[in-house]
Design a protein around this motif. Structure first.
Motif: not given
Length: 232
Positions: A59-63, A68-69, A159-162
């Motif tokens: 399971v891997r991806g990006v959102i 934002g973070t 604010g993209q999170v992997q």
């Protein structure tokens, strides 16, 4: 120490008997318990029914989190010539090629996200043993091996999170700061859970989302009702 002990005890007592809460209830509890002298990160941990030893269960991806973070991302880019200039103009913190590889090999890793143009991958590939365990290896599946380095830098800064399932099928990430409004944290958490749900691999068997927990950097964790968290 007595003061700290009293504070810690009070926080832990607030969590006793609390489990399988709605996202809103969990956020309110975690926010109210975040009493460190710095702005704690709100962290999510998801236990998934996958065995990451099998390629078809990875399971891997990006959102891109809607709010934002709250974290300042330091971005390194492997690129040359015009692409290096593009990366710098977009706000990359470190840009280089062989020189950057040597810096990393020397043990200096002063970045949170690594991006590379495809032609740089023979150089970056030599850093697999260093960057891989830190989840910093550029990967085309999450948009960090790309010719559009400017967009990749902007995404990382915005604010993209992997995410990637680790041993035991656990995915964890920071989904905001304790200082965020509750509604913004709830929105970020639902967006993250939705992204992990969409990343369900073909080889996953049985219950995919088994457990979801929320915590702040220094606080205890609380479980969230999986069905509630998965609701859009």
């Amino acid at each position: 120490m007595a003061k700290l002990g009293k504070r810690t005890r009070a926080v832990r007592e607030a969590f006793v008997g609390k489990e399988n809460l709605t996202v809103e209830e969990a956020v309110a509890l975690v926010k109210s318990s975040a009493s460190a002298k710095f702005d704690e990160t709100v962290e999510i941990a998801m236990n998934l029914g996958v065995d990451t030893r099998h390629a078809d269960q990875m399971v891997r991806g990006v959102i891109g989190l809607p709010n934002g973070t709250g974290k300042t991302m330091r971005v390194a880019v492997f690129a040359r010539g015009p692409k290096a200039e593009e990366a710098q103009a977009a706000g990359a913190d470190i840009v280089g090629a062989e020189d950057l590889m040597e810096t990393i090999q020397g043990g200096t890793i002063e970045f949170d996200r690594c991006i590379a143009t495809p032609d740089m991958m023979p150089i970056v590939g030599r850093l697999g043993k260093v960057l891989g365990p830190r989840n910093l290896m550029p990967n085309p599946k999450v948009g960090t091996v790309t010719m559009d380095v400017a967009q990749a830098v902007k995404d990382a800064k915005g604010g993209q999170v992997q995410f990637r399932a680790e041993k035991g099928g656990v995915v964890h990430a920071g989904v905001g700061k304790a200082s965020f409004d509750e509604a913004k944290l709830v929105e970020n958490i639902r967006a993250f859970v939705s992204a992990v749900a969409k990343a369900k691999p073909a080889g996953a068997k049985g219950t995919y989302m088994q457990k979801i927990s929320l915590s702040s950097t220094m606080g205890p964790g609380v479980t969230v009702d999986v069905a509630n968290a998965a609701t859009e």
